[in-house]
Each structure stands twice: as structure tokens, then as C-alpha cells.
Design an enzyme around this catalytic site. Structure first.
Site, mmCIF file in Angstrom:
data_model
loop_
_atom_site.group_PDB
_atom_site.id
_atom_site.type_symbol
_atom_site.label_atom_id
_atom_site.label_comp_id
_atom_site.label_asym_id
_atom_site.label_seq_id
_atom_site.Cartn_x
_atom_site.Cartn_y
_atom_site.Cartn_z
ATOM 1 C CD GLU A 97 -3.408 -0.962 4.954
ATOM 2 O OE1 GLU A 97 -3.456 -2.015 5.610
ATOM 3 O OE2 GLU A 97 -3.006 0.118 5.448
ATOM 4 C CG HIS B 295 -0.534 0.108 2.519
ATOM 5 N ND1 HIS B 295 -0.265 1.317 3.133
ATOM 6 C CD2 HIS B 295 -0.293 -0.838 3.459
ATOM 7 C CE1 HIS B 295 0.112 1.110 4.381
ATOM 8 N NE2 HIS B 295 0.118 -0.189 4.606
#
Length: 486
Positions: free
Chosen positions: A326, A282
Site C-alpha cells: 500500500e 494493509h
């Protein structure tokens, strides 16, 4: 700002078919090798070096320092991170596809308040003694305190508060004290809210001052009460107030704003168009820090893998994903999986995740989540066999679906990954196995401002990045066994 920071027009999730078509159509624009050969797992792994990983970590650390100390979701540091990753992939010969979208971002201006009245009570300091959880309700409340299963000596997330029966005796308007349990914090807050509580405080027995992490409640829509994470000292003060009939006052000031983010994708096309091995990390950090271990370590590993494998021709396509948003709740990966048609989802051989693989006091662990999709245990065994082969000790871990593999897991895609630890306490056995310090956290700077360049064990990162590379390439090198005809 550089040219990579221009925002693309908003659109829906990037369909895999479109991505595959674009990359296949411009295969000649990839790394220029006259006769591409299949990648060798050991060779690709050996190409990943500490120097190469360090260069990416250093760049991400610089981006954070130039943008207020964070690469948090939707911030200028997040935009600059995506631009850096896109440029690094392009330099390695890849074409980058993006999925730009808007997502709700929790903005905490500070000025939250927590004051405990009664014996041992006092006013605590926002950011040092407690923090509002991401998407906490915004309100001013005051009420009596009820403590559920408080234990200042606990060293594991095994507290009560994850079942509706824990809240049956909660009076309306109470401030509820719990410690971390096995359920997501959103579940505990929702149960407290449903019981009529005015606020919930999760105090962490192993957290001292300046060690408070800002966990996420995932969505802003249904959580209306204030929700805080706090230190052991706050927990003790609240427990004392509960025992003496004292009261607590809480003020939360956060707001939610829609901001633009983008996930990035690149592919190394394979000779079999029907099979895809996907690997991801992420892009964003937590709002309170630069995120160089979380998840700069995963970004660095994927960029080095992409560079090391460039110019080869695997059997299955290798797809690299760098996920947006994320930290506030797996937004980019969930959006991507939701947008997949069944035929495209069926092309996915596996999804492998790299999130926090350089923790300074950490360990080597392999995903082994409960509820994982069929085929995931094979990925666990592959990682284990790979680490065994190079003489590295390891253990399994159930992450609770706490990273970008979760949407794939829920969609029935085999998932796996590597992890070196975040919060919690390193046990004496782990310390002996990995040469670390017992009684401390695997990453003492997890979700804090000190998660900078000095917060990464680059040797451990190299070990796990090389293992990730070997397993990804090994999966992509396999030819599926043809079904027998009757």
C-alpha cells in the site's frame, strides 16, 4: 524464519470466483459449530477487546524490532507480517488465499544532500531535515531557487503548485520550493519537471527537525528529477535564497528494486453466494518505521473481527483482505481490482477500509470522499448512525482516495471506512470534541521511527474497531429487497 515465510510461486491476481469456490468447497474446515447462526452486530462488536487488539499490535511491534525497525514493503519485516496474519487467520479457522507478485520498491541508502547557499543558508541533514520522496529521481543538481506560495505559518495543505499556471515563470534548471497543496505530490513534481525545473522541494510548515515524512510518488517510471520533503526551517532557508538570488545543491541516491510481496484473503461464507461485503487493511509499513498505527491498527481490527465472527453464517459473504504494497502506491489493492471480471465486481456490496484507526492525538472520522461511487453515502450514514448510537462524536473526512479503497472507488464499488488522523494540525474544536491537544498532529509519529507500540491510543482503536465490526456484520446480515415483477 518460520514456515509461513516461504514464497509461493508467482501468479496473476486471485480471481474472486476462485476464492469463493475454494472457501465454499471447504466450508467444513472452518470454525466447528454444529448449527451456524447469523452473526449479531452488537455481539460481534462486543467480542473485540483492548486485550485482543493489543496482542496483535505487540506481535507486529516485535516483528518490526526483530527486522531492523520496519515492516516496509518487501522487507523481511513485511514477509514476517504476512506470515503472522496468515497464522492468526488459520488459528481462527479460516483458509487463507494469497496473491504473490513482484513490485518495484524504492531503496534509499542515505547520503542524500541538500545545501543552500546565500544568507542563512547551510548544509541540511538527510533524514532529519529532509528526505527524498519514494521514487524520486536520482541525480546531482544545482541551480537558483524559485519559491511558490511559501508561508511558514500555514497549518493546512492548501499551497499552490498544483496547476500548470504556477510554473510558467520557472527558469530551466531552477530548484522549486512549494508547500503541501491539495493535489498528490506526484502531480506537483510532474508539473515542475514539465516546466524544466531541476528539482522540487515540498517543505512542510508544521514539520520541525526529525518530523519529515517520506511521501510516495507512486511510480518510478516518469519522475526523473529529485523530489524532496523537508522541514519548515529548510523552507525558510530556500525562501531566503530565492529572495536573495542564492543557489541550492541537491543530491539524491535512491534506487528501485523489484521485490516479492503478497496480499492475503480469507472468507466467512454467507448463505447468499451472490453478495460479498469486503473489508481490508494493509500489511506493510512505511520504510522508516514499524507502522504500528499505520497500519498495524487496521490489521489488528480485521484479525479481531475475523475471530469474533468466526463460526457464524451471515447472509452475505464477508471477505477479509490484507493488502500488500500500500505504502508505495496501493499496489496490492489496485492489482486485485484490475483483475476482477465485471460479474465478480458486481457481487461486491461494499468495500470498507481500516487504515490508521488508533492515532494517539486523533479523532473519529468517517470516509466521505469526493468522487466516491454511488452507494458510498449510505456507508457513511451507517457509520455515523452506529457511532451516534453508542454516544461517540465523529466527523466526516475526504481522504482524497489516499488508501486502499481508491481502486474500488474508481471501479464503481461503494466504499467507506474509518480514520483517526495522520498529519496536519488538530484544531481547537477537534481538541475540545475528542479530548486531544490542539496545534499538534493527530499522529506525531506518522511515517516515522516512533510509530511503535506506544504510538497507539488503544481505547480509540477499540471504539473504531467495534464500529467497523458492527457495520460490516450489519451489511452482511441484510437480505436484498427483491425487485417487483410487472
Amino acid at each position: 524464519m518460520n514456515t509461513g515465510e516461504r514464497r509461493a510461486a508467482r501468479r496473476g491476481p486471485v480471481a474472486i470466483a476462485t476464492l469463493a469456490l475454494v472457501v465454499a468447497g471447504m466450508a467444513g474446515c472452518g470454525p466447528a459449530i454444529p448449527s451456524p447462526l447469523p452473526p449479531d452486530p452488537a455481539t460481534v462488536g462486543a467480542r473485540i477487546t483492548v486485550d485482543g487488539l493489543h496482542a496483535h499490535l505487540e506481535a507486529l511491534d516485535r516483528i518490526a524490532r526483530e527486522n531492523g525497525g520496519t515492516r516496509g514493503t518487501g522487507t523481511a519485516g513485511d514477509v514476517a507480517t504476512a506470515a503472522y496474519v496468515a497464522e492468526a487467520l488459520a488459528a481462527a479457522g479460516y483458509t487463507v488465499i494469497e496473491d504473490a507478485f513482484d513490485t518495484p520498491v524504492y531503496l534509499d541508502p542515505g547520503g542524500n544532500e541538500l545545501e543552500v547557499f546565500g544568507p542563512g543558508g547551510r548544509e541540511f541533514e538527510d533524514g532529519r531535515d529532509f528526505r527524498a520522496m519514494l521514487y524520486s529521481g536520482r541525480a546531482t543538481v544545482e541551480g537558483p531557487v524559485v519559491a511558490i506560495d511559501w508561508d511558514a505559518r500555514a497549518q493546512a495543505p492548501d499551497g499552490a503548485g498544483c496547476d500548470a499556471s504556477d510554473y510558467v515563470a520557472i527558469p530551466d534548471g531552477a530548484i522549486v520550493l512549494v508547500r503541501p497543496g491539495e493535489c498528490p505530490r506526484r502531480a506537483a513534481v510532474a508539473l515542475a519537471q514539465g516546466s524544466g525545473a531541476a528539482a522540487l522541494v515540498t517543505a512542510v510548515p508544521w514539520s520541525g527537525r526529525d518530523e519529515v515524512r517520506q511521501v510516495t510518488l507512486v511510480e518510478p517510471a516518469t519522475i526523473m528529477i529529485p523530489a524532496l520533503t523537508a522541514t519548515r526551517e529548510v523552507g525558510n532557508a530556500l525562501a531566503a535564497a530565492a529572495a536573495s538570488g542564492g543557489r541550492t545543491r541537491i543530491v539524491t541516491t535512491g534506487t528501485v528494486e523489484s521485490r516479492g510481496v503478497r496480499s492475503l484473503f480469507a472468507e466467512l461464507p454467507g448463505s447468499d453466494p451472490h453478495r460479498v461485503v469486503m473489508v481490508g487493511a494493509h500489511l506493510d509499513s512505511a520504510m522508516n518505521g514499524p507502522g504500528i498505527n499505520d497500519d498495524g491498527s487496521g490489521i489488528a481490527a480485521l484479525l479481531e473481527l475475523a475471530r469474533a465472527a468466526a463460526g457464524t453464517l451471515p447472509e452475505a459473504t464477508i471477505r477479509f483482505a490484507f493488502w500488500a504494497a500500500e505504502e508505495p502506491g496501493l499496489k496490492g489493492s489496485a492489482r486485485y481490482v484490475t483483475g476482477l471480471e465485471a460479474a465478480e465486481r458486481d457481487r461486491l456490496v461494499a468495500y470498507l477500509n481500516a487504515d490508521m484507526i488508533g492515532s494517539p492525538n486523533g479523532f473519529r472520522s468517517v470516509y466521505d470522499d469526493s468522487g466516491e461511487a454511488p452507494g458510498s453515502s449510505d456507508l457513511r450514514d451507517r457509520f455515523g448512525a452506529d457511532l451516534d448510537t453508542v454516544g461517540l462524536v465523529w466527523e466526516t473526512i475526504d481522504t482524497g482516495g489516499g488508501s486502499d479503497h481508491r481502486p474500488f472507488m474508481l471501479a464503481g464499488v461503494p466504499t467507506g471506512g474509518l480514520f483517526s488522523g495522520s498529519s496536519g494540525i488538530v484544531t481547537p474544536l477537534q481538541a475540545a470534541r475528542y479530548g486531544t491537544t490542539a496545534g499538534s498532529e493527530p499522529d506525531p509519529c506518522y511515517h516515522l521511527a516512533c510509530d511503535d507500540l506506544a504510538n497507539v491510543d488503544e481505547h480509540r482503536l477499540e471504539e473504531l474497531a467495534r464500529s467497523l465490526a458492527r457495520v460490516v456484520v450489519g451489511l452482511a446480515a441484510e437480505t436484498p429487497v427483491a425487485a417487483e415483477t410487472p
